[in-house]
Scaffold this motif. Structure first.
Motif, mmCIF file in Angstrom:
data_model
loop_
_atom_site.group_PDB
_atom_site.id
_atom_site.type_symbol
_atom_site.label_atom_id
_atom_site.label_comp_id
_atom_site.label_asym_id
_atom_site.label_seq_id
_atom_site.Cartn_x
_atom_site.Cartn_y
_atom_site.Cartn_z
ATOM 1 N N GLN A 8 5.912 11.192 -7.627
ATOM 2 C CA GLN A 8 4.500 11.197 -7.258
ATOM 3 C C GLN A 8 4.079 9.794 -6.817
ATOM 4 N N PRO A 9 3.258 9.715 -5.770
ATOM 5 C CA PRO A 9 2.802 8.384 -5.354
ATOM 6 C C PRO A 9 1.767 7.825 -6.337
ATOM 7 N N HIS A 10 1.832 6.529 -6.547
ATOM 8 C CA HIS A 10 0.894 5.809 -7.404
ATOM 9 C C HIS A 10 0.493 4.518 -6.685
ATOM 10 N N TRP A 11 -0.612 3.940 -7.121
ATOM 11 C CA TRP A 11 -1.007 2.621 -6.639
ATOM 12 C C TRP A 11 -0.320 1.556 -7.467
ATOM 13 N N PHE A 12 0.260 0.572 -6.788
ATOM 14 C CA PHE A 12 0.900 -0.577 -7.426
ATOM 15 C C PHE A 12 0.270 -1.847 -6.856
ATOM 16 N N VAL A 13 0.320 -2.926 -7.616
ATOM 17 C CA VAL A 13 -0.136 -4.233 -7.150
ATOM 18 C C VAL A 13 1.098 -5.036 -6.757
ATOM 19 N N ALA A 14 1.070 -5.607 -5.565
ATOM 20 C CA ALA A 14 2.203 -6.400 -5.079
ATOM 21 C C ALA A 14 1.753 -7.821 -4.758
ATOM 22 N N ASP A 15 2.546 -8.778 -5.195
ATOM 23 C CA ASP A 15 2.364 -10.162 -4.765
ATOM 24 C C ASP A 15 3.155 -10.325 -3.477
ATOM 25 N N VAL A 16 2.485 -10.859 -2.465
ATOM 26 C CA VAL A 16 3.121 -11.029 -1.158
ATOM 27 C C VAL A 16 2.924 -12.455 -0.673
ATOM 28 N N LYS A 17 3.691 -12.820 0.320
ATOM 29 C CA LYS A 17 3.538 -14.139 0.920
ATOM 30 C C LYS A 17 2.140 -14.216 1.539
ATOM 31 N N PRO A 18 1.354 -15.239 1.182
ATOM 32 C CA PRO A 18 -0.008 -15.346 1.717
ATOM 33 C C PRO A 18 -0.039 -15.494 3.238
ATOM 34 N N ASN A 19 -1.136 -15.085 3.806
ATOM 35 C CA ASN A 19 -1.454 -15.200 5.237
ATOM 36 C C ASN A 19 -0.717 -14.214 6.131
#
Length: 114
Positions: A8-19
């Motif tokens: 099932q799809p869920h919302w996750f928080v991801a840290d990504v390279k800024p900009n």
């Protein structure tokens, strides 16, 4: 028959390279994966005293991605500069409830009405 939790799809928080958040959002969208990059609109005065609406990230380097567990693992190997998924403190990625994300998005939409 209920689906397995990982399918099932869920919302996750991801840290990504800024900009490059917008670039990542576009790349995920092309793969059929939903994501959300929260921004806020503000009014700024330019040098000639004209009001201008600008859009700035609320949390630079943070994306919300809605995907399955299999997609989440796949996303990490796409080379999109996703550094990591935020954990829940028990070695698993933190899942955000759909209702919480819906409310967050709704509140930002209201705030950004200019």
């Amino acid at each position: 028959m209920p689906q397995e939790p990982d399918s099932q799809p869920h919302w996750f928080v991801a840290d990504v390279k800024p900009n490059i958040e917008k670039t990542i959002v576009d790349a995920l969208s092309k793969k059929g994966i939903a994501s959300y990059f929260p921004v806020q609109k503000t009014v700024a005065l330019s040098g000639d005293k004209k009001a201008k609406v600008i859009t700035t990230p609320i949390s630079p380097g943070v994306l919300y991605i809605r995907c399955t567990e299999e997609q989440r693992k796949y996303i990490l190997h796409l080379g999109l500069h996703i550094l990591r998924f935020v954990g829940d403190g028990h070695g698993r990625p933190k899942i955000i409830a759909d209702s919480d994300m819906d409310e967050y998005i709704h509140q930002l939409d209201i705030r950004n009405e200019v």
